[in-house]
Each structure stands twice: as structure tokens, then as C-alpha cells.
Design an enzyme around this catalytic site. Sequence first.
Site, PDB file in Angstrom:
ATOM      1  NE  ARG A 168      -2.009  -2.193   3.306  1.00 66.36           N
ATOM      2  CZ  ARG A 168      -2.431  -2.612   4.503  1.00 66.36           C
ATOM      3  NH1 ARG A 168      -3.601  -2.198   4.966  1.00 66.36           N
ATOM      4  NH2 ARG A 168      -1.691  -3.416   5.238  1.00 66.36           N
ATOM      5  CD  GLN A 202       6.582 -14.084   6.872  1.00 60.34           C
ATOM      6  OE1 GLN A 202       6.779 -12.868   6.886  1.00 60.34           O
ATOM      7  NE2 GLN A 202       5.397 -14.614   7.115  1.00 60.34           N
ATOM      8  CG  ASN A 213      -4.145  -6.004  17.264  1.00 58.47           C
ATOM      9  OD1 ASN A 213      -3.317  -5.728  18.137  1.00 58.47           O
ATOM     10  ND2 ASN A 213      -3.934  -6.904  16.324  1.00 58.47           N
TER      11      ASN A 213
HETATM   12  C1  UD1 Z   1      -2.082  -5.964  11.617  1.00 58.67           C
HETATM   13  C2  UD1 Z   1      -3.022  -6.755  12.531  1.00 58.67           C
HETATM   14  C3  UD1 Z   1      -4.213  -5.898  12.889  1.00 58.67           C
HETATM   15  C4  UD1 Z   1      -3.737  -4.611  13.553  1.00 58.67           C
HETATM   16  C5  UD1 Z   1      -2.704  -3.891  12.679  1.00 58.67           C
HETATM   17  C6  UD1 Z   1      -2.091  -2.748  13.455  1.00 58.67           C
HETATM   18  C7  UD1 Z   1      -2.867  -9.125  11.913  1.00 58.67           C
HETATM   19  C8  UD1 Z   1      -3.504 -10.248  11.197  1.00 58.67           C
HETATM   20  N1  UD1 Z   1      -3.480  -7.954  11.869  1.00 58.67           N
HETATM   21  O1  UD1 Z   1      -2.798  -5.680  10.418  1.00 58.67           O
HETATM   22  O2  UD1 Z   1      -5.077  -6.605  13.774  1.00 58.67           O
HETATM   23  O3  UD1 Z   1      -4.848  -3.784  13.804  1.00 58.67           O
HETATM   24  O4  UD1 Z   1      -1.650  -4.776  12.272  1.00 58.67           O
HETATM   25  O5  UD1 Z   1      -1.260  -1.928  12.673  1.00 58.67           O
HETATM   26  O6  UD1 Z   1      -1.839  -9.324  12.534  1.00 58.67           O
HETATM   27  N2  UD1 Z   1       4.342  -8.860   8.321  1.00 58.67           N
HETATM   28  C9  UD1 Z   1       5.293  -9.837   8.171  1.00 58.67           C
HETATM   29  N3  UD1 Z   1       4.971 -10.956   7.490  1.00 58.67           N
HETATM   30  C10 UD1 Z   1       3.749 -11.183   6.953  1.00 58.67           C
HETATM   31  C11 UD1 Z   1       2.778 -10.155   7.114  1.00 58.67           C
HETATM   32  C12 UD1 Z   1       3.102  -9.017   7.809  1.00 58.67           C
HETATM   33  O7  UD1 Z   1       6.419  -9.701   8.639  1.00 58.67           O
HETATM   34  O8  UD1 Z   1       3.540 -12.240   6.350  1.00 58.67           O
HETATM   35  C13 UD1 Z   1       4.715  -7.626   9.055  1.00 58.67           C
HETATM   36  C14 UD1 Z   1       4.675  -6.391   8.212  1.00 58.67           C
HETATM   37  O9  UD1 Z   1       5.938  -6.110   7.631  1.00 58.67           O
HETATM   38  C15 UD1 Z   1       4.278  -5.296   9.206  1.00 58.67           C
HETATM   39  C16 UD1 Z   1       3.490  -6.053  10.246  1.00 58.67           C
HETATM   40  O10 UD1 Z   1       3.786  -7.413  10.083  1.00 58.67           O
HETATM   41  O11 UD1 Z   1       5.392  -4.700   9.823  1.00 58.67           O
HETATM   42  C17 UD1 Z   1       1.981  -5.814  10.103  1.00 58.67           C
HETATM   43  O12 UD1 Z   1       1.574  -6.277   8.843  1.00 58.67           O
HETATM   44  P1  UD1 Z   1       0.446  -5.543   8.032  1.00 58.67           P
HETATM   45  O13 UD1 Z   1       0.246  -6.260   6.755  1.00 58.67           O
HETATM   46  O14 UD1 Z   1       0.711  -4.106   7.965  1.00 58.67           O
HETATM   47  O15 UD1 Z   1      -0.796  -5.850   8.973  1.00 58.67           O
HETATM   48  P2  UD1 Z   1      -2.146  -5.029   9.077  1.00 58.67           P
HETATM   49  O16 UD1 Z   1      -3.014  -5.394   7.933  1.00 58.67           O
HETATM   50  O17 UD1 Z   1      -1.855  -3.611   9.303  1.00 58.67           O
HETATM   51 CA    CA Z   2       0.016  -2.327   9.347  1.00 55.95          CA
END
Ligand code: UD1
Ligand code: CA
Length: 459
Positions: A14, A70, A166
Site C-alpha cells: 500500500r 520469512q 489492535n
Molecule cells: C495488523 C493486525 C491488525 C492490527 C494492525 C495494526 C494481523 C492479522 N493484523 O494488520 O489486527 O490492527 O496490524 O497496525 O496481525 N508482516 C510480516 N509478514 C507477513 C505479514 C506481515 O512480517 O507475512 C509484518 C509487516 O511487515 C508489518 C506487520 O507485520 O510490519 C503488520 O503487517 P500488516 O500487513 O501491515 O498488517 P495489518 O493489515 O496492518
Molecule cells: Ca500495518
Amino acid sequence: MVMAIVLAAGEGTRMKSRIPKVLHRICGRTMIGHVLDNLNPLIDKSVVVVGFRGEEVKAEVGDKVLYAYQKEQLGTGHAVAQALDLVPQEGQVIIACGDTPLLTKNIFQKMLKYHREKGSALTVLTADMEDPSGYGRIIRDEEGKVKKIMEDKDASPREKKIKEINTGTYCLEASWLKKCLGEISNKNVKGEYYLTDLVEILEGQGQLVSGYKVEDFNLALGINNMVQLAQAGELMRERINKGLMLEGVNIVDPSSTYIDCEVQVGRDTVIYPQTIMEGETIVGEECVIGPQSRLVNASLGDKVVFQNSVIVESRVEKEAQIGPFAYIRPESTIGPGAKIGDFVEVKKSFIGRGSKVPHLSYVGDATIGEKVNLGAGTIIVNYDGAVKHPTNIEDEAFIGCNSNLIAPLTVGKGAYVGAGSTINEDVPEDALALARPPQVNKLKAAQRLKSLLLSKNQK
Ligand code: UD1
Ligand code: CA
């Protein structure tokens, strides 16, 4: 033992950027840098989960943390699983996202304390958001116990109305994390392994899950796009400026003052509008900075006046005056009480105590002694098209206006250079150098010239 796992493997689609999301900077520091710095005081070790362009993230963050990799971004639950081998049997694990840079040390500390006092298996850091869209919602029962986190994409219209979200930050008992992480499935709208499912899993096993709410919802801002990056920047600047003002710095218009998080400013320094201080800039006490100035990795002593000017990687000693409209380029030192005035550029030069370069000059690769005066329009000719040459101007020398000093060159102590000279040989101590054509006055010649021109035009 307290350990941190920071999730930073996501691509951040995004953001629509070529840079991995967590490496975007806010007030001079990467987002993940902010998160790690704030966690640092309360943890024994950190693991950063990298994936998308992980090498770049590693190169930027450095070797003060451990890494897990990952390969495919299958969700936050899957990301944590990659770090599970490094999780100890006992103690607490704080899980944070690399994209929530506004959370403070204090918040992490309070969450950990709350978690321990409650004896919870899992504590979720939550916040009430005016606009909760995009975040996971906190589902509580009638008694207020946290039951579940519902992701935005999976939420029903009723659940979407819930304001408590969250933040993506958790404190967990290491033992429970090890036991339950494997139970997360990917049966949801996004087909991802949601870390947030742990809430329901632990609940189902009769474990206590608590929610610790941050009072200021702004701190919980998660950065998913450039709009939020700018919002976070604004909030962080506000925090930095407030901190400085409470320490006695006079910021005339905080909303137009941009100061990076590592900058130090002494008390009773006045900062006028539209001033930018970047990197590791240090400013002394009782300075006047701005308006419209930019300081990058600069160091200014006390009582420096610096207006409408730019300085990069250079030093200005106490009581010097800079500007308006000066440009001080890297590796320069401006001595105590010296003056660099309007439309002057200084590059890789040393200007001694009390010396003056008041107007319209270029000073490059030069060493200038004490109490030297460079008249308006003095140009140091340091570059011959191939090599940069040094110039040495000794104490109390006086360079007349509009002189060119062709380097390499030394102008001795107390020497004079006549205005309009082009100097290409050393000037001895106390000498007067004149290097300009002698003046000729042709009497009445102007009058004759005028009438000649007039008669030509009439034809
Ligand atoms: C996530 C939370 C959501 C919360 C929000 C807060 C989950 C399922 N959802 O959503 O409840 O309100 O953060 O900002 O956890 N990442 C990885 N590997 C992955 C996916 C993500 O390392 O496979 C990391 C991303 O780099 C990032 C973080 O995890 O730093 C959050 O990921 P993102 O995709 O932004 O989650 P949200 O959709 O924002
Ligand atoms: Ca996020």
C-alpha cells in the site's frame, strides 16, 4: 528474560514505493529504528523477522539484533513462527510491528508491567480510534474480557463499528506462544495466518487474555501508506518540538519547524519559522536560528546567529554570524565570532576567529587565519578543471573587493590585495599586491565619444 520479535517482512504494497516499508524514515530515523530503539531498554534480545528485500533491511538495522527469515509473506502468525526457535522456554515475548513507529518506551514498559501484574497469558495493546477502518477490532465480552480480534476484512458491519483496535503489539508468555502458535490456521478472507487468532486460541484453553489500552490513540498509528507516513511525521515532530520547548528552547512556530529525533538544541535558543534541523545536528545555547534555514549534521556553538542559510556537515563556533543566504558545504569550520554573510558559499574551508566574508564570495578548499577580511565578491579559484587546489590566507590579511585568488596560493600575514586583482602568485607577509591594469584617464574623451555616437545614429 524478555525478548522482542519485530515483524518487518511485509512488502508494504500500500506504500506503492520501491523502498521496503519499514525503512521509510520519520524525523530522520527508519520506522523500524524507532520501534527497536523504544523496545531496547526493556528487553534482553530482539529478533527482527525480515522477508521482502530483507538484505536491505538487515543492512540498515545492523547486527545489534538477531534475524529470522520469512520466505513467503503468509501472514503475521507465520512471520512469528519463523522466529520461534529463538524464543526461550520462560519469560515474556513482546511482539511489535515494524510499522508502528509512534509507540513509546513508556507504553511498552506499561504494557509489560500490566501483563505481569495481571498474570495474563497474552496482553494485547489496544487503542480507541476515531477511524478504526483497516485495523483488527477488539471483541470483548460483557465483563470486558478480550475474546477475539476480528480483522477488518473479516469483520461484520456490526463489528466494524467497534472503535477499539489492535495496535499489532502484544506481550506473551513465551511458553504459551510456543504451545499455541502452531494452532493458527489460514481460513479467513485473506488466506493468511493471522497472529491475532492467538487470542481466541488461548481463550479456548481457559487462559487469561487482557487488553491494555493506550490513552492517546495517535501513538498507535500503523503506517500502511504515504498519507499515514506524513501523519506520523507530523505527530512525531509535535512530540520532538514539545520536548525541546519544555527544556527551554524557544520555537516561535512549532508547526513550521522540522527537527529530527536526534537533534540537540540548547536552552534559550530561538528558532524562527520554516527551519529544518536534520540528522545529528547539535545547536548550542542562546542561538538565533532561522527563519528559513536548513541544518544537516551541523554543529553550532553558543550564541550563533544563523539566518536564512543552509549548512551541511560543518561546524560553526560560538558567536559566529551566518547569513542571510549563506551556504556552508561539508567539512567546513567557521571560527568563533567569524561572519559569513549574504550570498557566500563556503566549501571544505576553515575560517579563523573573527574573520569576515561578508558578501558575495566563494571560498573553497581554503584555510583562512584570524581577523582576515575578504571583500565583497572575493572568489577563491580552487579548481583548474582537473584538480582542486588549496589556498592559505594568513592572519589579518585584507583582500579587496572583486578579487580572484587562483590556487594554489598563500597570502601572507597582514598582506593587502588591491580590489579587482587576479592573484596567481604568493603574496608575502605585509606586502600590497596589485594585479589589475593601471587606470588611464583620457580627458574629455567621454564627451567626444558621445557626440560621435549621436552623429552616427542620426545618419
Ligand atoms: C495488523 C493486525 C491488525 C492490527 C494492525 C495494526 C494481523 C492479522 N493484523 O494488520 O489486527 O490492527 O496490524 O497496525 O496481525 N508482516 C510480516 N509478514 C507477513 C505479514 C506481515 O512480517 O507475512 C509484518 C509487516 O511487515 C508489518 C506487520 O507485520 O510490519 C503488520 O503487517 P500488516 O500487513 O501491515 O498488517 P495489518 O493489515 O496492518
Ligand atoms: Ca500495518
